[in-house]
Design an enzyme around this catalytic site. Structure first.
Site, PDB file in Angstrom:
ATOM      1  N   ASN A  10       0.884  -1.182   0.000  1.00 25.83           N
ATOM      2  CA  ASN A  10       0.000   0.000   0.000  1.00 25.83           C
ATOM      3  C   ASN A  10       0.915   1.224   0.000  1.00 25.83           C
ATOM      4  OD1 ASN A  10      -1.782   2.075   0.500  1.00 25.83           O
ATOM      5  ND2 ASN A  10      -2.265   1.443   2.609  1.00 25.83           N
ATOM      6  N   TRP A  11       1.083   1.788  -1.183  1.00 20.12           N
ATOM      7  CA  TRP A  11       2.040   2.893  -1.307  1.00 20.12           C
ATOM      8  C   TRP A  11       1.545   4.179  -0.657  1.00 20.12           C
ATOM      9  CZ3 TRP A  11       4.052   2.829  -7.116  1.00 20.12           C
ATOM     10  CH2 TRP A  11       4.751   1.637  -7.331  1.00 20.12           C
ATOM     11  N   LYS A  12       0.256   4.243  -0.328  1.00 24.48           N
ATOM     12  CA  LYS A  12      -0.340   5.488   0.196  1.00 24.48           C
ATOM     13  C   LYS A  12      -0.010   6.639  -0.760  1.00 24.48           C
ATOM     14  CE  LYS A  12      -0.185   3.457   4.736  1.00 24.48           C
ATOM     15  NZ  LYS A  12      -0.240   3.628   6.167  1.00 24.48           N
ATOM     16  N   HIS A  94      -9.627   1.717   4.591  1.00 29.17           N
ATOM     17  CA  HIS A  94      -8.376   1.884   5.336  1.00 29.17           C
ATOM     18  C   HIS A  94      -8.628   2.855   6.492  1.00 29.17           C
ATOM     19  CE1 HIS A  94      -4.309   2.992   6.397  1.00 29.17           C
ATOM     20  NE2 HIS A  94      -3.922   1.885   5.796  1.00 29.17           N
ATOM     21  N   GLU A  96      -7.014   5.205   7.626  1.00 28.06           N
ATOM     22  CA  GLU A  96      -6.749   6.623   7.327  1.00 28.06           C
ATOM     23  C   GLU A  96      -7.957   7.251   6.648  1.00 28.06           C
ATOM     24  OE1 GLU A  96      -3.034   5.919   5.322  1.00 28.06           O
ATOM     25  OE2 GLU A  96      -2.147   5.360   7.245  1.00 28.06           O
ATOM     26  N   GLU A 165      -5.963  -4.466  10.429  1.00 24.29           N
ATOM     27  CA  GLU A 165      -4.908  -3.469  10.651  1.00 24.29           C
ATOM     28  C   GLU A 165      -5.209  -2.694  11.927  1.00 24.29           C
ATOM     29  OE1 GLU A 165      -2.788  -2.428   6.675  1.00 24.29           O
ATOM     30  OE2 GLU A 165      -4.386  -1.015   7.036  1.00 24.29           O
ATOM     31  N   GLY A 171       2.161   2.425  10.806  1.00 27.89           N
ATOM     32  CA  GLY A 171       3.167   3.469  10.651  1.00 27.89           C
ATOM     33  C   GLY A 171       3.834   3.877  11.956  1.00 27.89           C
ATOM     34  N   SER A 209       2.969  -2.034  10.489  1.00 27.33           N
ATOM     35  CA  SER A 209       4.398  -2.151  10.758  1.00 27.33           C
ATOM     36  C   SER A 209       4.967  -3.542  10.479  1.00 27.33           C
ATOM     37  CB  SER A 209       4.707  -1.701  12.191  1.00 27.33           C
ATOM     38  OG  SER A 209       4.342  -0.332  12.357  1.00 27.33           O
ATOM     39  N   GLY A 230       2.610  -1.081   4.352  1.00 27.99           N
ATOM     40  CA  GLY A 230       2.702   0.344   4.045  1.00 27.99           C
ATOM     41  C   GLY A 230       4.152   0.764   3.844  1.00 27.99           C
ATOM     42  N   GLY A 231       4.759   1.337   4.893  1.00 24.37           N
ATOM     43  CA  GLY A 231       6.101   1.907   4.788  1.00 24.37           C
ATOM     44  C   GLY A 231       7.120   0.990   4.126  1.00 24.37           C
TER      45      GLY A 231
HETATM   46  P1  PGA Z   1       2.535   0.354   7.752  1.00 20.09           P
HETATM   47  O1  PGA Z   1       1.104   0.620   7.048  1.00 20.09           O
HETATM   48  O2  PGA Z   1       3.063  -0.957   7.190  1.00 20.09           O
HETATM   49  O3  PGA Z   1       3.385   1.527   7.341  1.00 20.09           O
HETATM   50  O4  PGA Z   1       2.296   0.286   9.209  1.00 20.09           O
HETATM   51  C1  PGA Z   1       0.206  -0.420   6.807  1.00 20.09           C
HETATM   52  C2  PGA Z   1      -1.042   0.139   6.170  1.00 20.09           C
HETATM   53  O5  PGA Z   1      -1.454   1.242   6.554  1.00 20.09           O
HETATM   54  O6  PGA Z   1      -1.659  -0.488   5.292  1.00 20.09           O
END
Ligand code: PGA
Length: 248
Positions: A10-12, A94, A96, A165, A171, A209, A230-231
């Site tokens: 997930n590149w966001k 998600h 966010e 999640e 993050g 994470s 994500g990251g």
């Molecule tokens: P993260 O994000 O791996 O940076 O914690 C995961 C996500 O939000 O899908």
């Protein structure tokens, strides 16, 4: 029941044409993987991603989708448009988007339905905040979030991918322990079993994470079928290492 693992990046809101080209090249060169692998990219990069990855066994998708088919919805992108670009997946719900864009459980469910209607598999995210976990509400929260989707999709509920999640792990560098994650995944699987005949074939991903050094233990839990990353999906070496941590 052995389910093939799925690892999704997930590149966001990250990337640029040149950065993406190098990242995708690093992933393509590292094939083959023993699991299914996908990247969910920002909308403007879908076309180039499709060109780069078509002909490979890598999949791509979007990070959101409209609940509407078409019309006067400025800024929205429909499932039909995603399908035209060969999207296999659309992330919906998600945390966010739930938190920053006030998406309700029902809106998330409607988005999942719109995606499925165009042959795009929704990756439905659920998860509790730290306050909810500390108040002992984890089970109630994730069940409520998933239940809206199950009710809206009815007999199609078995077609989705679920991603657990925990919001406090996204993050932050804090990861749910494999046991904490497995406990929630088992609850979600039980909820899916009551609703979908093929619940034992459905994939439930863990996100929050995930890194190269914790992926293997998380993915070895019986109800964890891969990850939403994500990251660590922004660095080819890390993402590839996570894909390799996933047993076939
Ligand atoms: P993260 O994000 O791996 O940076 O914690 C995961 C996500 O939000 O899908």
């Amino acid at each position: 029941m052995s389910r093939r693992k799925l690892v999704v990046g997930n590149w966001k809101m990250h990337g640029s044409r040149s950065v993406n080209a190098a990242l995708l090249d690093g992933i393509v060169q590292a094939r083959p993987f023993g699991c299914d692998v996908a990247v969910c990219v920002p909308f403007p990069f879908l076309s180039e991603t499709a060109v780069t990855l078509s002909g490979s066994d890598l999949r791509w998708g979007a990070q959101d989708v409209s609940s509407h088919e078409q019309g006067a919805f400025t800024g929205e992108v429909s499932a039909g448009m995603l399908a035209e670009f060969g999207c296999r997946y659309a992330i919906v719900g998600h945390s966010e988007r739930r938190a920053l864009h006030a998406e309700s459980d029902q809106l998330v469910a409607d988005k999942a339905k719109a995606a499925l209607g165009r042959g795009v598999t929704p990756i439905v995210c659920v998860g509790e905040t730290l306050a909810q976990r500390e108040a002992g509400e984890t089970e109630a929260v994730v069940k409520r979030q998933l239940s809206a989707v199950i009710h809206t999709l009815a007999h199609c509920a078995g077609e989705i991918v679920v991603a657990y999640e925990p919001v406090w792990a996204i993050g932050t560098g804090l990861t749910a322990t494999p046991e904490q994650a497995q406990a929630v995944h088992a609850l979600l699987r039980a909820q899916l079993r009551a609703a979908a005949a093929r619940a034992d074939e459905m994939k439930i991903l863990y996100g929050g994470s995930v890194k190269p050094d914790n992926a293997a233990t998380l993915f070895s839990q019986p109800d964890i079928d891969g990850g939403l990353i994500g990251g660590a999906s922004l660095k080819a070496a890390d993402f590839v290492a996570i894909c390799r941590a996933s047993p076939a």
